[in-house]
Design a protein around this motif. Structure first.
Motif, PDB file in Angstrom:
ATOM      1  N   PRO A 164      93.481  47.261  27.911  1.00 53.46           N
ATOM      2  CA  PRO A 164      92.357  47.574  28.713  1.00 53.46           C
ATOM      3  C   PRO A 164      91.776  47.295  29.599  1.00 53.46           C
ATOM      4  CG  PRO A 164      92.185  47.289  25.613  1.00 53.46           C
ATOM      5  CD  PRO A 164      94.181  46.427  26.077  1.00 53.46           C
ATOM      6  N   ARG A 165      91.169  46.137  29.427  1.00 59.39           N
ATOM      7  CA  ARG A 165      90.621  45.551  30.639  1.00 59.39           C
ATOM      8  C   ARG A 165      91.770  45.489  31.915  1.00 59.39           C
ATOM      9  NH1 ARG A 165      91.079  42.079  33.833  1.00 59.39           N
ATOM     10  NH2 ARG A 165      93.069  41.376  33.575  1.00 59.39           N
TER      11      ARG A 165
ATOM     12  N   GLY B  81      87.214  37.614  37.343  1.00 58.68           N
ATOM     13  CA  GLY B  81      88.518  37.996  37.281  1.00 58.68           C
ATOM     14  C   GLY B  81      88.350  39.785  36.338  1.00 58.68           C
ATOM     15  N   PHE B  82      87.798  40.858  36.949  1.00 58.39           N
ATOM     16  CA  PHE B  82      87.618  41.618  36.090  1.00 58.39           C
ATOM     17  C   PHE B  82      87.338  41.997  34.931  1.00 58.39           C
ATOM     18  CE2 PHE B  82      89.464  42.928  40.507  1.00 58.39           C
ATOM     19  CZ  PHE B  82      88.787  43.417  41.291  1.00 58.39           C
ATOM     20  N   ASP B  83      86.278  40.849  34.458  1.00 55.75           N
ATOM     21  CA  ASP B  83      86.009  40.884  33.424  1.00 55.75           C
ATOM     22  C   ASP B  83      84.977  41.554  33.172  1.00 55.75           C
ATOM     23  OD1 ASP B  83      84.191  40.296  30.856  1.00 55.75           O
ATOM     24  OD2 ASP B  83      84.735  38.094  30.851  1.00 55.75           O
ATOM     25  N   PRO B  84      85.166  43.137  32.558  1.00 50.76           N
ATOM     26  CA  PRO B  84      83.304  43.939  32.405  1.00 50.76           C
ATOM     27  C   PRO B  84      81.887  43.492  32.189  1.00 50.76           C
ATOM     28  CG  PRO B  84      85.434  45.173  31.459  1.00 50.76           C
ATOM     29  CD  PRO B  84      85.835  43.302  31.805  1.00 50.76           C
ATOM     30  N   GLU B  85      82.331  42.030  31.064  1.00 51.34           N
ATOM     31  CA  GLU B  85      80.437  41.912  30.838  1.00 51.34           C
ATOM     32  C   GLU B  85      80.249  41.358  31.259  1.00 51.34           C
ATOM     33  OE1 GLU B  85      81.562  39.924  26.762  1.00 51.34           O
ATOM     34  OE2 GLU B  85      82.661  41.080  25.698  1.00 51.34           O
ATOM     35  N   ILE B  86      81.177  40.073  32.455  1.00 47.54           N
ATOM     36  CA  ILE B  86      80.674  40.037  33.462  1.00 47.54           C
ATOM     37  C   ILE B  86      80.031  40.963  35.202  1.00 47.54           C
ATOM     38  CG2 ILE B  86      80.798  38.449  35.307  1.00 47.54           C
ATOM     39  CD1 ILE B  86      82.501  36.529  33.851  1.00 47.54           C
ATOM     40  N   VAL B  87      81.085  42.069  35.143  1.00 49.04           N
ATOM     41  CA  VAL B  87      80.395  42.876  36.476  1.00 49.04           C
ATOM     42  C   VAL B  87      79.950  43.719  35.694  1.00 49.04           C
ATOM     43  CG1 VAL B  87      81.816  44.132  37.861  1.00 49.04           C
ATOM     44  CG2 VAL B  87      83.159  42.059  36.866  1.00 49.04           C
ATOM     45  N   ALA B  88      79.758  44.034  34.814  1.00 47.69           N
ATOM     46  CA  ALA B  88      78.203  44.754  33.651  1.00 47.69           C
ATOM     47  C   ALA B  88      77.055  44.325  34.191  1.00 47.69           C
ATOM     48  CB  ALA B  88      78.468  45.100  32.446  1.00 47.69           C
ATOM     49  N   ARG B  89      76.875  43.346  34.535  1.00 49.48           N
ATOM     50  CA  ARG B  89      75.439  42.574  34.505  1.00 49.48           C
ATOM     51  C   ARG B  89      75.133  42.928  36.134  1.00 49.48           C
ATOM     52  NH1 ARG B  89      77.602  39.117  30.268  1.00 49.48           N
ATOM     53  NH2 ARG B  89      77.769  37.371  31.538  1.00 49.48           N
ATOM     54  N   TYR B  90      76.042  42.786  36.702  1.00 52.23           N
ATOM     55  CA  TYR B  90      76.074  42.772  38.067  1.00 52.23           C
ATOM     56  C   TYR B  90      74.462  43.473  38.806  1.00 52.23           C
ATOM     57  CZ  TYR B  90      80.460  40.729  39.233  1.00 52.23           C
ATOM     58  OH  TYR B  90      82.013  39.952  39.926  1.00 52.23           O
ATOM     59  N   GLY B  91      74.178  42.236  39.125  1.00 52.28           N
ATOM     60  CA  GLY B  91      72.082  43.225  40.686  1.00 52.28           C
ATOM     61  C   GLY B  91      72.770  42.936  41.761  1.00 52.28           C
TER      62      GLY B  91
END
Length: 198
Positions: free
Chosen positions: A34-35, A68-78
């Motif tokens: 999925p990732r 690394g296109f980690d959705p959990e990290i990218v989702a927190r981008y501001g």
């Protein structure tokens, strides 16, 4: 007969070593993670209006820039992260595409939290198995299909951006949802064999 055809490859990959390696090792291989599927969808979105080789040349830098296109990290981008990315020459510096990647990460996480498997959902548009085609020349392959139009519509309904039917079909070809290696290409039979049964 061109050099690429004499080597039994799809005519589109030319002779650029990066492109040839991508064709020989990645393109058309069924991807179920999925990732990894989300990363490829993001990269295809970044490609909009550009050549895929441009993305390939920037892919490692983009992976680094996007954690690394980690959705959990990218989702927190501001906004601070957006400014950092807009200043990073290693990536395609488009605010709209950066925002689409961040938004996509949030949707990906929301789907997971709702118990939806992003991979199963995407693969459902091809019935869970790769579509096998029989093009003698890569130029015979369509630029979009009923399946890519349906997937694009569903992605947009979820809130994803940069995912029209043509971008989605390129994505489907790349992640092995459709085997569009031309029949004269040595990878056609290899990729067909990877389809498995399940």
């Amino acid at each position: 007969m061109t050099d690429s055809q004499s080597q039994g490859r799809c005519g589109w990959c030319g002779t650029d070593p990066l492109y040839v390696a991508y064709h020989d090792q990645e393109w058309g291989v069924p991807e179920r993670d999925p990732r990894a599927l989300w990363e490829k969808l993001v990269l295809d979105g970044f490609q909009a209006g550009l050549a895929w080789i441009t993305i390939l040349r920037k892919r490692e830098g983009m992976r680094d820039a996007f954690d690394g296109f980690d959705p959990e990290i990218v989702a927190r981008y501001g906004e601070e992260d957006i400014q950092r990315l807009l200043a990073d020459a290693r990536i395609i510096r488009s605010r709209a595409k950066i925002n689409a990647a961040i938004n996509g990460a949030r949707i990906w996480l929301a789907m997971r939290e709702d118990g939806e498997d992003f991979s199963e959902w995407l693969w459902s548009f091809v019935g869970g198995q790769p579509i096998q085609t029989e093009w003698r020349d890569f130029r015979q392959a369509p630029t979009q299909t009923a399946e890519s139009a349906a997937m694009a519509k569903a992605l947009k309904a979820r809130g994803f951006n940069f995912c029209g039917p043509v971008i989605v079909y390129a994505f489907m070809q790349a992640v092995g949802m459709v085997n569009d290696h031309q029949t004269t290409c040595f990878r056609h039979a290899q990729v067909r064999a990877m389809a498995g049964h399940g």
